[in-house]
Design an enzyme around this catalytic site. Structure first.
Site, short mmCIF file in Angstrom:
data_model
loop_
_atom_site.label_atom_id
_atom_site.label_comp_id
_atom_site.label_asym_id
_atom_site.label_seq_id
_atom_site.Cartn_x
_atom_site.Cartn_y
_atom_site.Cartn_z
N ASP A 216 -39.73 -2.71 25.57
CA ASP A 216 -38.28 -3.20 24.92
C ASP A 216 -37.61 -2.51 24.19
O ASP A 216 -38.25 -1.79 23.42
CB ASP A 216 -38.18 -4.87 24.76
CG ASP A 216 -37.07 -6.02 25.90
OD1 ASP A 216 -36.06 -5.30 25.32
OD2 ASP A 216 -37.12 -6.35 25.73
N HIS A 287 -32.42 -1.72 28.57
CA HIS A 287 -33.76 -2.78 27.38
C HIS A 287 -34.26 -1.11 27.17
O HIS A 287 -35.67 -1.91 26.79
CB HIS A 287 -34.48 -3.47 27.83
CG HIS A 287 -33.53 -5.03 27.88
ND1 HIS A 287 -33.50 -5.80 26.40
CD2 HIS A 287 -33.12 -5.50 28.75
CE1 HIS A 287 -32.90 -6.62 26.58
NE2 HIS A 287 -32.24 -6.17 27.80
N GLU A 350 -29.69 -7.42 31.31
CA GLU A 350 -29.22 -7.11 30.76
C GLU A 350 -28.53 -5.62 30.22
O GLU A 350 -28.14 -5.65 29.69
CB GLU A 350 -29.77 -7.94 29.51
CG GLU A 350 -29.38 -9.23 29.69
CD GLU A 350 -30.17 -9.87 28.32
OE1 GLU A 350 -29.94 -11.02 27.92
OE2 GLU A 350 -30.94 -9.11 27.92
N TRP A 416 -34.20 -15.96 36.70
CA TRP A 416 -33.94 -16.19 35.19
C TRP A 416 -32.41 -16.85 34.65
O TRP A 416 -31.87 -18.14 33.43
CB TRP A 416 -33.96 -15.23 33.92
CG TRP A 416 -33.26 -14.15 33.99
CD1 TRP A 416 -32.68 -13.09 34.71
CD2 TRP A 416 -32.69 -14.05 33.12
NE1 TRP A 416 -31.89 -12.67 33.77
CE2 TRP A 416 -31.82 -12.84 32.64
CE3 TRP A 416 -32.36 -14.75 31.00
CZ2 TRP A 416 -30.48 -12.26 31.89
CZ3 TRP A 416 -31.14 -14.48 30.42
CH2 TRP A 416 -30.26 -13.09 30.75
N TYR A 441 -37.85 -21.93 29.54
CA TYR A 441 -37.24 -20.34 28.39
C TYR A 441 -38.11 -21.00 27.30
O TYR A 441 -37.87 -21.62 26.76
CB TYR A 441 -36.33 -20.06 28.07
CG TYR A 441 -35.78 -18.81 29.07
CD1 TYR A 441 -36.29 -18.37 29.54
CD2 TYR A 441 -35.62 -18.14 28.25
CE1 TYR A 441 -36.25 -17.35 30.72
CE2 TYR A 441 -34.55 -16.55 28.51
CZ TYR A 441 -35.60 -15.82 30.47
OH TYR A 441 -35.22 -15.08 30.88
N ASP A 443 -38.87 -20.08 24.49
CA ASP A 443 -38.04 -19.28 22.90
C ASP A 443 -37.63 -20.56 22.34
O ASP A 443 -36.96 -20.56 21.38
CB ASP A 443 -37.94 -18.15 23.23
CG ASP A 443 -37.15 -17.75 24.09
OD1 ASP A 443 -36.96 -18.78 24.87
OD2 ASP A 443 -36.29 -16.87 23.68
N THR A 492 -40.20 -13.54 22.31
CA THR A 492 -40.62 -14.50 21.01
C THR A 492 -39.62 -13.08 19.43
O THR A 492 -40.64 -13.21 18.68
CB THR A 492 -42.29 -13.02 20.84
OG1 THR A 492 -42.09 -11.15 20.68
CG2 THR A 492 -43.07 -13.19 21.91
N GLU A 493 -38.60 -13.38 19.76
CA GLU A 493 -37.89 -12.34 18.58
C GLU A 493 -37.74 -13.54 17.35
O GLU A 493 -38.07 -13.07 16.28
CB GLU A 493 -35.99 -12.45 19.29
CG GLU A 493 -35.79 -11.67 19.87
CD GLU A 493 -35.30 -12.17 21.31
OE1 GLU A 493 -36.31 -12.70 21.94
OE2 GLU A 493 -34.85 -11.94 22.43
C1 TNX Z 1 -32.90 -12.75 27.32
S1 TNX Z 1 -34.41 -13.24 30.67
C2 TNX Z 1 -33.73 -11.77 27.84
C3 TNX Z 1 -33.83 -11.03 26.70
C4 TNX Z 1 -33.77 -12.24 25.24
C5 TNX Z 1 -34.51 -13.46 26.21
C6 TNX Z 1 -34.00 -14.41 25.09
C7 TNX Z 1 -34.10 -12.01 30.15
C8 TNX Z 1 -34.15 -11.28 31.46
N1 TNX Z 1 -33.52 -10.83 29.15
O1 TNX Z 1 -34.20 -9.84 26.51
O2 TNX Z 1 -35.60 -12.11 25.08
O3 TNX Z 1 -32.93 -14.09 26.72
O4 TNX Z 1 -33.85 -15.97 25.48
#
Ligand code: TNX
Length: 783
Positions: A216, A287, A350, A416, A441, A443, A492-493
């Site tokens: 990442d 990423h 993303e 997701w 999720y 987190d 795990t941020e």
């Molecule tokens: C979105 S889920 C992300 C991650 C982040 C997460 C935090 C996904 C495919 N990308 O990079 O860690 O949200 O909830």
């Protein structure tokens, strides 16, 4: 062979009350050494998680103790028997003796590979418990292992070295073939031992897929022999703020970690022994800031960024030159050699397209290829990787953004952003793994308790995980067959330590297991909650630090300062019964049950614990109220202000390096805190304590939504308003350049005497970058 009971040293509240201990003493069946049988723990109700497909209780009961023989006829059955013995040793302190033996023994426990047993269910098994013997049978080792887990859970539904369990017949097989958990080892790094503990725990929940997020923006975690800068440079970042500096020298203090290829092979083999497939993720084309930090030539703009120390959506993208594909394919070759899994996850999420838009060479290549826009370019990019993986006999898996611009022919989608991507993919004949952020999720925090660790306070409580239905009813039966299964994700941020990861994963993993395994018509949340307490001693037996917050009692108070009374409302997040005291003692099974708010004169001390039957599910929580405590609020007791944007985070301070750090709830788009209905009668001032955090977020296209009020002085002012955030300004107090040495500043806010209640709104003026003031606590001062 017996071992001391692992629970012997634990406090009384930890001991389970679901079992009945019968002091049944008798004689063992040997003539030479008569010795009393140990006390027998009786399983009143099997507490199996996940609940099996079919279970029938039969007449009579079976007794298990240290003398019970365990038969296994072949190597596979012996391996399973050994795992069973290990689990029994950990939870019940009994390690039965394994013997070579035929599958038709009529005493003890038999583990048998039997081609007939579960022929049409590759992971299924059959379990028969009769008064004289137990038979666990499956057509392969994997199914037999799941049968062993069930038998272990049956016998550890009560605790003791001798257990009596009801006779029963179970036929079981999982609902889904993909029962996954994703761990993000890029944002924070875990040791191999921790990963192995997680794999062990997954297996005991009958989960079979470990999705390992290894790359990442914040870190590259795979040793690369061909491109060593990936792990050497990409494996280290300098954390933001104080956390990234050596306290004594002020030198950078990097956060580093990667897994060697040997370690990765070890993890893959360890997982395989527990019937878990490891699916690696190499996230692209976004990423990739850590990759570009190591090899800037593969980035889009030619610059060399640091490995990121911020969270959120970053701009760095691979370029689309042939050399870059050569690099990606080389790295994939290394990954393919390490991970035998059919699926290879390539991310795809993303990837904001700004850098591709800004890059002349990417634009030129797009024109050459006749590709209309950047979304189509991403689709072309993923299709190219898919063809490469297909050529190597593997299957591409990606986040649901791989649907954008057209999905690659054989790609599988991990949905997701809700279930929509999964629905679209299934409709077009693609396989899907459901992992919606809204439900799976981990987190996201699980309760509203002020004792939650850092994370995302929009809650994903147990019930939400449990209620997730992976096959949306808008799909036809044919389309529904494309749903391979479900997975929960541990980003795990906000999980710097293994302890925090365990808090996030346990006990919600138990709900995930039931979503993944149990037939929809057998799911029952109330019944699940009745089985969950028996799972907790199992966790403890394996040293798992599960979250306590779902089992604690939270209190909210409404005060009447003038009358000198308080009204206290108690709540347990999972709705277990609450018992409490007001005399300063810890509650026990005879303490009053909480039924309605407690109204009492000040001072008042309430101690409360959640109970399942006569067993306390955790230590009692203590809630003390007096005239002084009602005048103070800590960060977690404030409400968020209206119009602050959607992103509320629970953030940890950047220091100190060692020891506890303060935790703050912050709406990062516009930090603001509200004390609703503060009683200002007789108040002559406020003491406000503020902390300070580096602003370490990348919001990509959401960046313009970040707002703050202009500052009138160099370092901004604390602004206090009455009557809500549009109300009158009570005070505007300039802040210093720095916090005090302890990381806080204390601000005295004089107030004109007022009467009655008002909503107090707290903000700080000035840009939140690079540093952001955050509210730690407020004390109302009497005149
Ligand atoms: C979105 S889920 C992300 C991650 C982040 C997460 C935090 C996904 C495919 N990308 O990079 O860690 O949200 O909830």
């Amino acid at each position: 062979m017996t071992r001391p009971r692992p629970f012997a040293r634990l406090p009384a509240w930890l001991l389970p009350g679901v079992l009945v201990l019968l002091a049944a003493c008798g004689r063992q069946g040997t003539e030479t050494a008569p010795s009393p049988l140990p006390a027998e723990a009786v399983v009143a109700k099997p507490a199996l998680i996940p609940a099996p497909m079919r279970m029938e209780q039969r007449e009579g009961s079976f007794r298990f103790d240290a003398a019970t023989p365990i038969f296994a006829a072949d190597a596979a059955a012996r391996r399973v028997a050994a795992r069973f013995a290990e689990m029994m040793a950990a939870t019940n302190g009994v390690e039965g003796g394994i013997r070579d033996g035929s599958g038709d023994a009529r005493e003890g426990i038999v583990f048998a590979i039997d081609p007939e047993a579960s022929a049409d269910a590759p992971e299924g098994y059959v379990l028969d418990v009769t008064p004289t013997h137990v038979r666990v049978a499956a057509s392969n080792e994997r199914g037999l292992f799941y049968g062993a887990v069930t038998l272990w859970q049956l016998l550890s539904s009560a605790q003791g070295q001798a257990v009596r369990t009801p006779a029963l017949h179970i036929e079981d097989a999982p609902r889904f073939g993909w029962r996954g958990l994703m761990l993000d080892s890029a944002r924070h790094f875990q040791s191999i031992d921790e990963i192995k503990q997680l794999l062990d725990a997954m297996a005991r929940h009958k989960l079979n897929t470990f999705h390992w997020h290894l790359t990442d923006d914040q870190g590259w975690r795979i040793e690369s022999l061909k491109y060593p800068r990936l792990h050497e440079v990409g494996g280290c970042r300098i954390p933001a703020g104080e956390a990234g500096l050596e306290p004594r020298t002020g030198e950078p203090r990097p956060y580093c970690g990667y897994y060697t290829q040997d370690q990765i092979r070890d993890v893959v083999a360890y997982a395989a022994e527990r019937h878990i497939t490891v699916v690696p993720e190499f996230d692209m084309p976004g990423h990739v800031q850590a990759v570009v930090a190591a090899y800037p030539q593969y980035g889009s703009l030619g610059d060399t960024p640091p490995v990121s120390n911020e969270w959120g959506v970053h701009p760095y993208l691979f370029n689309v030159d042939e050399d870059t594909f050569g690099f990606i394919e080389d790295v994939l070759d290394e990954i393919l050699a390490l991970f035998p899994s059919q699926y290879i996850h390539i991310g795809g999420d993303e990837a904001v397209k700004d850098q591709w838009q800004a890059s002349a060479s990417v634009q030129a290549r797009m024109r050459e290829l006749g590709i209309a826009d950047e979304t189509a370019l991403q689709s072309w990019f993923i299709k190219r990787i898919e063809a490469y993986l297909s050529g190597k006999g593997r299957r591409l898996l990606g986040w649901d953004e791989i649907l954008d611009g057209g999905i690659a022919p054989n790609a599988t989608v991990m949905s997701w952003r809700g279930t929509e991507g999964g629905i679209a993919a299934a409709r077009s004949g693609h396989d899907v793994v459901m992992t919606p952020g809204s439900h799976l999720y981990l987190d996201f925090l699980q309760t509203a308790s002020p004792n939650e660790p850092p994370g995302r306070p929009v809650q994903v409580p147990m019930e939400k995980v449990y209620d997730f239905e992976p096959v949306p009813d808008v799909l036809t039966a044919e389309q529904g067959r494309h749903i391979l299964g479900v997975q929960a994700n541990v980003w795990t941020e906000h999980m710097r330590t293994w302890e925090r990861m365990q808090h996030a994963i346990f006990p919600r993993i138990a709900a995930l297991a039931e979503v993944a395994w149990t037939p929809a018509e057998r799911k029952d949340y109330a019944d699940f909650l009745a089985r969950l307490p028996a799972q907790l001693p199992r966790y403890r037996a394996f040293g798992i630090a599960y979250a306590q917050t779902p089992f604690e009692v939270m209190a909210t108070a409404e005060d009447d300062r003038a009358a000198g009374t308080v009204q206290v409302t108690l709540e347990n997040a999972l709705g277990y019964a609450i018992r409490y005291t007001t005399d300063g003692s810890d509650p026990d099974a005879d303490s009053p049950l909480y039924e309605a708010a407690i109204e009492a004169p000040l001072p008042l001390e309430v101690r409360a614990a959640a109970f399942a039957g006569t067993t306390a599910l955790g230590p009692a929580t203590r809630h003390a109220f007096d005239a002084g405590s009602l005048l103070s609020r800590g960060n977690a007791q404030f409400d968020t202000c209206p119009d602050t944007g959607r992103l509320l985070l629970r953030l940890e301070d950047d220091g100190p390096i060692d020891g506890d750090r303060a935790i703050y709830n912050v709406t990062i788009f516009y930090p603001c805190w509200l004390w609703q209905g503060a009683d200002l009668d007789g108040i002559g001032g406020l003491k406000v304590r503020l902390g300070r955090l580096p602003y370490y977020f990348q919001l990509a296209h959401d960046e313009p939504a970040r707002k703050f009020m202009p500052a009138e002085t160099e370092h901004g002012e604390l602004l206090v308003q009455a009557g809500g955030c549009d109300g009158d300004t009570l005070a505007r107090i300039p802040l210093p350049a720095q916090t005090d040495a302890d990381g806080f500043v204390n601000v005295d806010v004089p107030l004109e005497p007022t009467a009655g209640r008002s909503d107090l709104c707290f903000t700080v003026t000035g840009d939140t970058r690079p540093m952001m003031w955050v509210l730690d606590r407020v004390d109302l001062q009497m005149q």
